[in-house]
Design a protein around this motif. Structure first.
Motif, mmCIF file in Angstrom:
data_model
loop_
_atom_site.group_PDB
_atom_site.id
_atom_site.type_symbol
_atom_site.label_atom_id
_atom_site.label_comp_id
_atom_site.label_asym_id
_atom_site.label_seq_id
_atom_site.Cartn_x
_atom_site.Cartn_y
_atom_site.Cartn_z
ATOM 1 N N VAL A 236 0.875 -1.021 0.008
ATOM 2 C CA VAL A 236 0.611 0.450 -0.043
ATOM 3 C C VAL A 236 0.909 1.201 0.187
ATOM 4 N N ASN A 237 0.936 1.704 -1.306
ATOM 5 C CA ASN A 237 1.638 3.373 -0.719
ATOM 6 C C ASN A 237 2.970 3.317 -1.317
ATOM 7 N N ALA A 238 3.586 2.588 -1.998
ATOM 8 C CA ALA A 238 4.318 2.711 -2.273
ATOM 9 C C ALA A 238 4.922 3.831 -3.109
ATOM 10 N N LYS A 239 6.247 4.481 -2.837
ATOM 11 C CA LYS A 239 6.601 6.129 -3.743
ATOM 12 C C LYS A 239 7.145 5.381 -5.082
ATOM 13 N N ASP A 240 7.471 4.321 -4.967
ATOM 14 C CA ASP A 240 8.194 3.658 -6.658
ATOM 15 C C ASP A 240 7.399 2.427 -7.024
ATOM 16 N N ASP A 241 8.247 1.601 -6.892
ATOM 17 C CA ASP A 241 7.592 0.140 -6.910
ATOM 18 C C ASP A 241 7.082 -0.613 -6.935
ATOM 19 N N TRP A 242 5.962 -0.956 -6.358
ATOM 20 C CA TRP A 242 5.209 -2.127 -5.769
ATOM 21 C C TRP A 242 5.414 -3.082 -5.502
ATOM 22 N N PHE A 243 6.003 -4.036 -6.884
ATOM 23 C CA PHE A 243 6.893 -5.254 -6.559
ATOM 24 C C PHE A 243 8.279 -5.160 -8.176
ATOM 25 N N ASP A 244 9.581 -5.140 -7.630
ATOM 26 C CA ASP A 244 9.999 -5.168 -8.385
ATOM 27 C C ASP A 244 10.908 -6.212 -8.175
ATOM 28 N N TRP A 245 11.536 -6.771 -9.538
ATOM 29 C CA TRP A 245 12.456 -8.006 -8.823
ATOM 30 C C TRP A 245 13.652 -7.866 -10.395
ATOM 31 N N THR A 246 14.812 -8.519 -9.810
ATOM 32 C CA THR A 246 16.529 -7.742 -10.536
ATOM 33 C C THR A 246 16.894 -9.312 -10.296
ATOM 34 N N GLU A 247 17.984 -9.677 -11.439
ATOM 35 C CA GLU A 247 19.156 -9.972 -11.067
ATOM 36 C C GLU A 247 18.968 -11.597 -10.993
ATOM 37 N N GLY A 248 17.727 -12.663 -11.718
ATOM 38 C CA GLY A 248 17.517 -14.159 -11.922
ATOM 39 C C GLY A 248 17.040 -14.680 -10.850
ATOM 40 N N TRP A 249 15.114 -13.816 -10.686
ATOM 41 C CA TRP A 249 14.346 -14.427 -9.304
ATOM 42 C C TRP A 249 13.587 -15.001 -10.113
ATOM 43 N N THR A 250 13.097 -15.971 -10.299
ATOM 44 C CA THR A 250 12.511 -17.911 -10.246
ATOM 45 C C THR A 250 11.870 -18.151 -9.650
ATOM 46 N N GLY A 251 11.326 -17.367 -8.312
ATOM 47 C CA GLY A 251 9.894 -18.324 -7.526
ATOM 48 C C GLY A 251 9.211 -18.233 -7.785
ATOM 49 N N ASN A 252 8.004 -18.259 -7.255
ATOM 50 C CA ASN A 252 6.549 -18.079 -7.147
ATOM 51 C C ASN A 252 5.953 -17.363 -6.512
ATOM 52 N N GLY A 253 4.920 -16.577 -6.595
ATOM 53 C CA GLY A 253 4.197 -15.492 -6.288
ATOM 54 C C GLY A 253 2.776 -15.354 -6.533
ATOM 55 N N LYS A 254 1.934 -15.442 -4.942
ATOM 56 C CA LYS A 254 0.133 -16.350 -4.715
ATOM 57 C C LYS A 254 0.470 -15.011 -4.658
ATOM 58 N N ASN A 255 -1.273 -13.984 -4.828
ATOM 59 C CA ASN A 255 -1.531 -13.346 -4.361
ATOM 60 C C ASN A 255 -1.437 -12.281 -4.086
ATOM 61 N N PHE A 256 -1.235 -10.773 -5.150
ATOM 62 C CA PHE A 256 0.004 -10.686 -4.510
ATOM 63 C C PHE A 256 -1.627 -8.818 -4.930
ATOM 64 N N TYR A 257 -1.312 -8.321 -3.691
ATOM 65 C CA TYR A 257 -2.389 -6.726 -4.210
ATOM 66 C C TYR A 257 -1.430 -5.554 -3.769
ATOM 67 N N GLY A 258 -1.791 -4.631 -4.904
ATOM 68 C CA GLY A 258 -1.242 -3.640 -4.735
ATOM 69 C C GLY A 258 -1.584 -2.186 -5.097
#
Length: 409
Positions: A236-258
């Protein structure tokens, strides 16, 4: 003769001073009962260590210790948990972080673990101690692991000088469940910022679920490589990005709300709902960022303009299913816009053409504002439900309705 007497006098005085000094060294500080009192040294090596101080929590944690729920804690500096040690935080704990910017943060170093198992009834909260709290009052929570990254065998974080990365994709940095972070994201400079939760090379045996970040001065949640899965994440209310990835993240995300709420107009140069990179210098570096995210809502209410709602670039791949992206005005005001709904293009390299996105567009979003960079599996259609907001009831957050937003095919 007078000189000799004077010499003996000085010699005697020196012996006396030395004796006094020796006596002081052999007489430690004691309490009223004469019991020796251990002095603070910024090292926590037992549960009884004076540095494990609820009013002045900071230092290097070198033994298994517990932050208990029977008192409120004040984080006054960096708390760094070292290899082989577990930091336990009990359900219901509240930690208030002194508004010290980049000097105040928590980090679980490689080989260390966190055991922070809150509950829906008793979540763990780390927030600002300021009378008038604001984004960036303190750093945030960092986990560093031994899982693979694509920027080298190992790397050093842009803040706090933490080593991360390795070859153990099943590395275990512990458990986080039912935790809220507020007013995070202190900045050293334009390219050196803390986030809310930051996962550096964190492995798949780590368990992250039911987390919330509110009022962050940079990103809500960011992954730097690694294989960790995250379930039920609310930003809730991030000044920049809500969800951010880099450098090879290969996991799973379940149920994200921004969400960026109406009235929250603090903004960086290019705020995004999702900002996804793999490797800017080598878009084909291995492992390629390639998370799978199922159940996603990105909701923009503020009057500021977003750069992109979903930006996937620099070699990153992604599979996103059951997504909803909405721009919808609150309080009869005009909401801002987004330069792009979905953008896979970038001057430093496009996103992977194998990217797959299934999304419903609601409200004022322009469903045609898509730069696909050759990706053929981007589907915009009605009917997606996005994130299940009921699982965030424990946060007390009131979600705005999307019922009156018209869908775009």
């Amino acid at each position: 003769m007078k000189k000799l007497k004077l010499f003996y006098a000085f010699f005697a005085l020196a012996l006396l001073l030395t004796s006094c000094s020796s006596d002081d060294d052999n007489n430690p500080v004691t309490d009223d009962d004469g019991v020796a009192v251990e002095e603070k040294d910024d090292v926590i090596d037992s549960q009884d260590d004076p540095d494990l101080d609820p009013e002045d929590l900071k230092g290097e944690v070198r033994a298994d210790v517990t932050i208990t729920a029977d008192t409120e804690w004040m984080l006054t500096g960096a708390l760094r948990v070292v290899d082989g040690v577990t930091l336990t935080i009990e359900p219901g704990v509240t930690i208030k972080a002194q508004a010290g910017g980049t000097e105040v943060y928590m980090v679980i170093l490689q080989g260390a673990k966190i055991d922070a198992q809150g509950t829906a009834e008793e979540p763990i909260t780390i927030t600002s101690a300021a009378e008038n709290p604001r984004s960036g009052d303190w750093g945030g929570l960092i986990l560093a692991g031994y899982a693979q990254i694509n920027s080298g065998d190992v790397a050093t974080t842009e803040v706090a000088e933490v080593t991360y990365g390795g070859d153990n994709d099943e590395d275990n940095s512990g458990i986080i469940d039912y935790m809220i972070l507020e007013y995070t994201g202190a900045r050293i400079g334009g390219q050196q910022e803390f986030n809310g939760f930051t996962f550096y090379g964190v492995g798949s045996e780590t368990s992250i679920s039911n987390i919330m970040v509110r009022y962050g001065d940079d990103d809500g949640i960011e992954w730097f490589g690694g294989t960790v899965d995250v379930t039920n994440a609310l930003v809730v209310n991030a000044k920049d990005d809500w969800f951010d990835w880099t450098e090879g993240w290969t996991g799973n995300g379940k149920n994200f709300y921004g969400i960026r709420e109406f009235g929250f107009n603090d903004v960086t140069e290019d705020p995004r709902g999702i900002e996804a990179d793999s490797n800017q210098g080598n878009n084909d570096a291995s492992p390629r960022s390639n998370p799978t995210i199922d159940g996603l809502t990105l909701y923009h209410q503020s009057t500021i303009n977003m750069a992109d709602m979903i930006k996937i670039r620099r070699g990153s791949n992604a599979t996103i299913t059951n997504a909803v992206v909405a721009i919808f005005a609150a309080e009869d005001e005009n909401a801002g816009t987004a330069s792009d709904f979905i953008d896979l293009t970038d001057n430093s390299g496009n996103g992977s053409s194998e990217t797959s996105i299934n999304v419903t567009a609601l409200g004022g979003i322009d469903a045609t504002a898509i730069k696909d960079a050759g990706a053929t599996n981007i589907t915009v259609e009605a009917g997606n439900t996005g994130a299940d907001t009921s699982v965030f009831a424990w946060t007390g957050y009131t979600f705005p309705s999307l019922d009156s937003a018209e869908s775009e095919d």
